[in-house]
Motif scaffolding. Structure first.
Motif, PDB file in Angstrom:
ATOM      1  N   ILE A 136     -65.058 -50.792 -34.793  1.00  0.00           N
ATOM      2  CA  ILE A 136     -65.421 -51.952 -33.960  1.00  0.00           C
ATOM      3  C   ILE A 136     -66.516 -51.584 -32.960  1.00  0.00           C
ATOM      4  O   ILE A 136     -67.245 -52.462 -32.489  1.00  0.00           O
ATOM      5  N   ARG A 151     -70.089 -54.160 -40.740  1.00  0.00           N
ATOM      6  CA  ARG A 151     -70.521 -54.196 -39.342  1.00  0.00           C
ATOM      7  C   ARG A 151     -70.277 -55.571 -38.715  1.00  0.00           C
ATOM      8  O   ARG A 151     -70.885 -55.904 -37.704  1.00  0.00           O
ATOM      9  N   CYS A 152     -69.355 -56.302 -39.297  1.00  0.00           N
ATOM     10  CA  CYS A 152     -69.134 -57.688 -38.857  1.00  0.00           C
ATOM     11  C   CYS A 152     -67.853 -57.814 -38.032  1.00  0.00           C
ATOM     12  O   CYS A 152     -66.818 -57.238 -38.373  1.00  0.00           O
ATOM     13  N   TRP A 153     -67.916 -58.616 -36.987  1.00  0.00           N
ATOM     14  CA  TRP A 153     -66.771 -58.818 -36.108  1.00  0.00           C
ATOM     15  C   TRP A 153     -65.636 -59.560 -36.801  1.00  0.00           C
ATOM     16  O   TRP A 153     -64.504 -59.570 -36.297  1.00  0.00           O
ATOM     17  N   LYS A 184     -67.919 -56.880 -24.866  1.00  0.00           N
ATOM     18  CA  LYS A 184     -67.478 -58.014 -25.675  1.00  0.00           C
ATOM     19  C   LYS A 184     -65.956 -58.026 -25.818  1.00  0.00           C
ATOM     20  O   LYS A 184     -65.316 -59.081 -25.715  1.00  0.00           O
ATOM     21  N   LEU A 185     -65.381 -56.854 -26.015  1.00  0.00           N
ATOM     22  CA  LEU A 185     -63.924 -56.754 -26.136  1.00  0.00           C
ATOM     23  C   LEU A 185     -63.244 -57.133 -24.816  1.00  0.00           C
ATOM     24  O   LEU A 185     -62.189 -57.782 -24.811  1.00  0.00           O
ATOM     25  N   TRP A 245     -61.873 -60.824 -25.649  1.00  0.00           N
ATOM     26  CA  TRP A 245     -60.494 -60.554 -26.057  1.00  0.00           C
ATOM     27  C   TRP A 245     -59.625 -60.084 -24.887  1.00  0.00           C
ATOM     28  O   TRP A 245     -58.453 -59.775 -25.064  1.00  0.00           O
ATOM     29  N   TYR A 250     -69.773 -52.710 -34.605  1.00  0.00           N
ATOM     30  CA  TYR A 250     -69.994 -54.088 -35.060  1.00  0.00           C
ATOM     31  C   TYR A 250     -71.178 -54.699 -34.310  1.00  0.00           C
ATOM     32  O   TYR A 250     -71.280 -54.612 -33.083  1.00  0.00           O
ATOM     33  N   ASN A 251     -72.047 -55.309 -35.057  1.00  0.00           N
ATOM     34  CA  ASN A 251     -73.197 -55.997 -34.429  1.00  0.00           C
ATOM     35  C   ASN A 251     -73.559 -57.286 -35.153  1.00  0.00           C
ATOM     36  O   ASN A 251     -74.632 -57.844 -34.943  1.00  0.00           O
ATOM     37  N   ASP A 283     -71.819 -61.153 -36.385  1.00  0.00           N
ATOM     38  CA  ASP A 283     -70.697 -62.081 -36.326  1.00  0.00           C
ATOM     39  C   ASP A 283     -71.042 -63.289 -37.186  1.00  0.00           C
ATOM     40  O   ASP A 283     -71.712 -64.217 -36.738  1.00  0.00           O
ATOM     41  N   PHE A 297     -62.369 -57.731 -37.251  1.00  0.00           N
ATOM     42  CA  PHE A 297     -61.514 -57.355 -36.127  1.00  0.00           C
ATOM     43  C   PHE A 297     -60.360 -58.349 -35.970  1.00  0.00           C
ATOM     44  O   PHE A 297     -60.566 -59.558 -35.947  1.00  0.00           O
ATOM     45  N   ASN A 311     -70.429 -53.553 -27.091  1.00  0.00           N
ATOM     46  CA  ASN A 311     -69.203 -53.923 -27.792  1.00  0.00           C
ATOM     47  C   ASN A 311     -67.975 -53.812 -26.890  1.00  0.00           C
ATOM     48  O   ASN A 311     -67.037 -54.617 -27.004  1.00  0.00           O
TER      49      ASN A 311
END
Length: 211
Positions: free
Chosen positions: A189, A206-208, A167-168, A172, A192-193, A195, A211, A164
């Motif tokens: 966050i 647990r969803c992106w 990913k950030l 982002w 989160y796994n 999307d 965010f 994660n």
């Protein structure tokens, strides 16, 4: 006047005189006496609640019963580790339970991924080291993350936490203190796994998309 006549007359006068001085009872109508019933006001009785007394239970009484002896020892080590961070014994145990799938709140997060697993002190220490070393968090900041997102203690360090963070950083463009601030603002966050990209799959916690 002969003697008998005189005697008879004296008897009549005596009888008449006697009846004139006798007070004959008059008829007195019966009076109806009203009986006034005075209600007695009884003082209200207020129930006095007995003082609630709490008894402290032994430290091992709150341990999950299916745990073996060595697992109970590990459970206590995890609790003591969190107590060293400033959590009370109750708060520490609640976070250990949620990290390893014990209780309703833990089940709502982990679903079928983690269910009543034995606590692992090495797992908890690995997560704390990751927050400190990879995200540069202070002890106070780590305590805040664990307080707001206890499940982080049960997340796999490489696949979940590092994944994660990557990913950030990648999607982002969050780096350094900006990345740390984003995690502190929303600790979940790190867990989160999913999307769903707007097509909800029923795992919003647990969803992106959050965010």
């Amino acid at each position: 006047m002969n003697g008998s006549t005189m005697s008879h007359r004296l008897q009549r006068q005596s009888f008449s005189s006697t009846h004139q001085h006798v007070n004959r009872p008059k008829h007195i109508p019966a009076r109806r006496h009203k009986i006034h019933v005075v209600a007695q006001h009884r003082p209200a009785v207020t129930a006095i609640a007995e003082p609630h007394t709490t008894t402290s239970s032994p430290q091992t009484s709150s341990l999950p019963s299916p745990l073996l002896t060595e697992q109970q020892t590990a459970w206590q080590e995890c609790i003591q580790r969190l107590q060293g961070m400033g959590f009370s014994e109750v708060e520490a145990e609640q976070r250990v339970q949620r990290a390893f799938g014990w209780g309703a709140k833990a089940r709502s997060y982990w679903r079928h991924e983690k269910h009543e697993q034995p606590a692992d002190p090495q797992q908890i220490q690995a997560v704390l080291d990751f927050l400190s070393q990879q995200l540069g968090m202070t002890d106070q900041q780590i305590t805040k993350v664990v307080k707001l997102f206890p499940e982080v203690l049960g997340c796999d360090v490489q696949q979940q936490l590092q994944g994660n963070v990557d990913k950030l950083q990648r999607e982002w463009k969050l780096q350094g203190c900006v990345l740390t601030a984003a995690v502190l603002r929303s600790p979940p966050i790190l867990g989160y796994n999913v999307d769903c990209e707007g097509n909800c799959v029923g795992e919003c916690n647990r969803c992106w998309v959050r965010f």
